[in-house]
Design a protein around this motif. Structure first.
Motif, mmCIF file in Angstrom:
data_model
loop_
_atom_site.group_PDB
_atom_site.id
_atom_site.type_symbol
_atom_site.label_atom_id
_atom_site.label_comp_id
_atom_site.label_asym_id
_atom_site.label_seq_id
_atom_site.Cartn_x
_atom_site.Cartn_y
_atom_site.Cartn_z
ATOM 1 N N ASN A 111 5.063 6.492 -0.651
ATOM 2 C CA ASN A 111 5.007 6.430 -2.120
ATOM 3 C C ASN A 111 5.831 5.221 -2.560
ATOM 4 O O ASN A 111 6.507 4.598 -1.732
ATOM 5 C CB ASN A 111 5.565 7.714 -2.741
ATOM 6 C CG ASN A 111 6.848 8.178 -2.083
ATOM 7 O OD1 ASN A 111 6.830 9.001 -1.151
ATOM 8 N ND2 ASN A 111 7.970 7.622 -2.521
ATOM 9 N N GLN A 140 3.327 -0.305 4.235
ATOM 10 C CA GLN A 140 2.610 0.967 4.145
ATOM 11 C C GLN A 140 3.651 2.069 3.967
ATOM 12 O O GLN A 140 4.310 2.466 4.919
ATOM 13 C CB GLN A 140 1.772 1.193 5.409
ATOM 14 C CG GLN A 140 0.737 0.098 5.613
ATOM 15 C CD GLN A 140 -0.132 0.320 6.834
ATOM 16 O OE1 GLN A 140 -1.139 1.016 6.775
ATOM 17 N NE2 GLN A 140 0.257 -0.285 7.942
ATOM 18 N N HIS A 156 0.515 7.894 -1.439
ATOM 19 C CA HIS A 156 0.441 8.676 -2.676
ATOM 20 C C HIS A 156 0.780 7.788 -3.862
ATOM 21 O O HIS A 156 1.783 7.067 -3.853
ATOM 22 C CB HIS A 156 1.430 9.847 -2.630
ATOM 23 C CG HIS A 156 1.428 10.672 -3.877
ATOM 24 N ND1 HIS A 156 0.539 11.699 -4.089
ATOM 25 C CD2 HIS A 156 2.187 10.591 -5.001
ATOM 26 C CE1 HIS A 156 0.760 12.230 -5.283
ATOM 27 N NE2 HIS A 156 1.753 11.568 -5.857
ATOM 28 N N HIS A 182 0.862 -1.192 0.000
ATOM 29 C CA HIS A 182 0.000 0.000 0.000
ATOM 30 C C HIS A 182 0.894 1.237 0.000
ATOM 31 O O HIS A 182 1.922 1.282 0.685
ATOM 32 C CB HIS A 182 -0.892 0.023 1.241
ATOM 33 C CG HIS A 182 -1.608 1.334 1.430
ATOM 34 N ND1 HIS A 182 -2.736 1.667 0.728
ATOM 35 C CD2 HIS A 182 -1.326 2.403 2.225
ATOM 36 C CE1 HIS A 182 -3.139 2.871 1.091
ATOM 37 N NE2 HIS A 182 -2.301 3.343 1.992
ATOM 38 N N CYS A 196 -8.551 -5.318 1.690
ATOM 39 C CA CYS A 196 -7.108 -5.167 1.513
ATOM 40 C C CYS A 196 -6.347 -5.438 2.806
ATOM 41 O O CYS A 196 -6.690 -4.897 3.860
ATOM 42 C CB CYS A 196 -6.771 -3.750 1.044
ATOM 43 S SG CYS A 196 -7.448 -3.340 -0.568
ATOM 44 N N THR A 251 -7.482 -1.951 -6.320
ATOM 45 C CA THR A 251 -8.787 -1.871 -5.647
ATOM 46 C C THR A 251 -9.840 -1.134 -6.463
ATOM 47 O O THR A 251 -10.928 -1.684 -6.730
ATOM 48 C CB THR A 251 -8.633 -1.197 -4.269
ATOM 49 O OG1 THR A 251 -7.713 -1.946 -3.483
ATOM 50 C CG2 THR A 251 -9.974 -1.123 -3.548
ATOM 51 N N ASN A 283 -2.120 -2.520 -3.750
ATOM 52 C CA ASN A 283 -3.564 -2.465 -3.511
ATOM 53 C C ASN A 283 -4.194 -1.182 -4.030
ATOM 54 O O ASN A 283 -5.374 -1.175 -4.407
ATOM 55 C CB ASN A 283 -3.859 -2.635 -2.012
ATOM 56 C CG ASN A 283 -3.916 -4.092 -1.605
ATOM 57 O OD1 ASN A 283 -4.296 -4.955 -2.386
ATOM 58 N ND2 ASN A 283 -3.525 -4.377 -0.361
ATOM 59 N N LYS A 284 -3.427 -0.091 -4.091
ATOM 60 C CA LYS A 284 -3.980 1.158 -4.627
ATOM 61 C C LYS A 284 -4.243 1.049 -6.124
ATOM 62 O O LYS A 284 -5.145 1.694 -6.653
ATOM 63 C CB LYS A 284 -3.007 2.329 -4.356
ATOM 64 C CG LYS A 284 -3.024 2.871 -2.932
ATOM 65 C CD LYS A 284 -4.232 3.760 -2.626
ATOM 66 C CE LYS A 284 -4.207 5.074 -3.374
ATOM 67 N NZ LYS A 284 -3.182 6.013 -2.917
ATOM 68 N N ASN A 329 -2.477 -4.955 3.925
ATOM 69 C CA ASN A 329 -1.289 -4.275 3.398
ATOM 70 C C ASN A 329 -0.002 -4.890 3.952
ATOM 71 O O ASN A 329 0.216 -4.926 5.156
ATOM 72 C CB ASN A 329 -1.339 -2.788 3.744
ATOM 73 C CG ASN A 329 -2.562 -2.117 3.149
ATOM 74 O OD1 ASN A 329 -3.009 -2.483 2.066
ATOM 75 N ND2 ASN A 329 -3.109 -1.134 3.843
ATOM 76 N N TYR A 371 -0.181 4.991 -7.195
ATOM 77 C CA TYR A 371 -0.963 3.797 -7.511
ATOM 78 C C TYR A 371 -0.071 2.602 -7.839
ATOM 79 O O TYR A 371 0.314 2.399 -8.983
ATOM 80 C CB TYR A 371 -1.908 4.092 -8.678
ATOM 81 C CG TYR A 371 -2.971 5.100 -8.304
ATOM 82 C CD1 TYR A 371 -4.130 4.706 -7.652
ATOM 83 C CD2 TYR A 371 -2.781 6.458 -8.562
ATOM 84 C CE1 TYR A 371 -5.098 5.630 -7.274
ATOM 85 C CE2 TYR A 371 -3.738 7.391 -8.191
ATOM 86 C CZ TYR A 371 -4.888 6.968 -7.546
ATOM 87 O OH TYR A 371 -5.838 7.885 -7.170
#
Length: 321
Positions: free
Chosen positions: A42, A39, A13, A10, A34, A22, A18-19, A36, A15
């Motif tokens: 970026n 975390q 900022h 995750h 999700c 999802t 999971n970003k 993660n 993608y």
């Protein structure tokens, strides 16, 4: 509504992980849970000195997955695993996913064995035997894997230098895994450096080669989006016996979706900018436009004709391997 559990990275900022998976799946009618594995502020393409956050430690990952599967023992139609940074996290995911899959044999498990690319590992080496163990499990619990060529070579245990060796590696892995999509292969196998090659193989059929035009910039999260779309299309392929789309067509469809997302991303980026590893400005501009592409994830997209972008379907299916 089908429900998916996805265990992968995750970022706050951008993608990836999971970003990247999802929202497109939600657009396709999936309810996505999700977990993660990391975390981060970026993704690492901005440079490691610009990445902040933490890795989900083994105890926390154990508690999360154990709790989810205890509380929602029959809730999931599919499970997905992506980036896991170390042996402990792969082992933890593998134990929980394997147990859950053994108890729910009809659900699909897509495993993206994220380990590295172009000859370079970006996880700890002790991850390798964990992925090999899951891939070659005698219980054949993993339904789909999405390695690149380097990751395929790691799983297979041999260097792949020819199309015949590639075919042999797929045959070996098909002993335990029904669906294998090699998301990117060396152009040297096909004597053509102007294209990216993808090879898709379903057990019992001849592998199929896809030829995709090379875009001279660096995108991140494309593999994560590919895995999410593949899980959606394979689920529908297995569930809808009336579907006229075959496996090879589904892969062609996914590549068309990815090309549309990349075109949308380039359209919204600064003109003529070229992204590369470590370039903050380039990386930021080339973050996938996941939200802007919300109408493009279906086989038949809803196209905004006011945009000067060619979203028409192309035929990327090239030949049998």
């Amino acid at each position: 509504m089908p429900r998916l559990l996805a265990t992968q990275s995750h970022v706050v900022h951008g993608y990836v992980g999971n970003k990247a998976a999802t929202f497109p799946l939600q657009c396709l009618g999936w309810d996505v849970d999700c977990c993660n594995s990391v975390q981060f502020s970026n993704h690492t393409g901005y440079g490691m000195d610009r990445v902040f956050g933490n890795i989900t430690n083994q105890n926390d990952l154990e508690a999360l997955l154990g709790g989810v599967f205890a509380n929602f023992a029959t809730d999931y139609d599919a499970i997905l695993s992506g980036y896991l940074p170390n042996k402990e996290s792969v082992n933890c995911m593998g134990q929980h996913y394997s147990k859950f899959k053994a108890e729910n044999k009809k659900l699909l498990w897509l495993m993206d064995p994220v380990m590295g690319d172009e000859g370079q590992l970006y996880v700890n080496e002790d991850v390798i035997p964990e992925y090999q163990k899951l891939t070659f499990s005698p219980d054949s619990l993993v339904d789909i894997i999405t390695p690149n060529q380097y990751e395929l070579e790691i799983l297979y245990g041999k260097k792949i230098s020819s199309r015949e060796e590639l075919k042999q590696s797929l045959q070996e892995l098909h002993k335990t895994v029904p669906v294998i999509v090699v998301t990117s292969c060396s152009s040297e196998l096909f004597d053509d450096k102007g294209y990216i090659y993808c090879v898709a193989s379903i057990k019992g059929e001849n592998p199929v080669v896809y030829r995709i035009p090379f875009i001279d910039t660096y995108f991140t999260g494309v593999g994560d989006l590919f895995s999410a779309l593949l899980l959606d299309r394979i689920t529908k392929l297995y569930q809808d016996e009336t579907s006229t789309l075959k496996f090879a067509d589904q892969i062609d469809d996914i590549i068309n979706v990815l090309q549309r997302v990349l075109k949308m991303t380039k359209y919204h980026s600064k003109e003529n900018i070229k992204s590369k590893m470590g370039s903050v400005k380039g990386m930021k501009d080339m973050e996938l436009r996941i939200v802007e592409s919300r109408d493009l994830y279906h086989t038949i997209p809803i196209v905004n004709n006011d945009l000067p972008i060619d979203f028409s379907n192309k035929k990327y299916l090239y030949e049998e391997l």
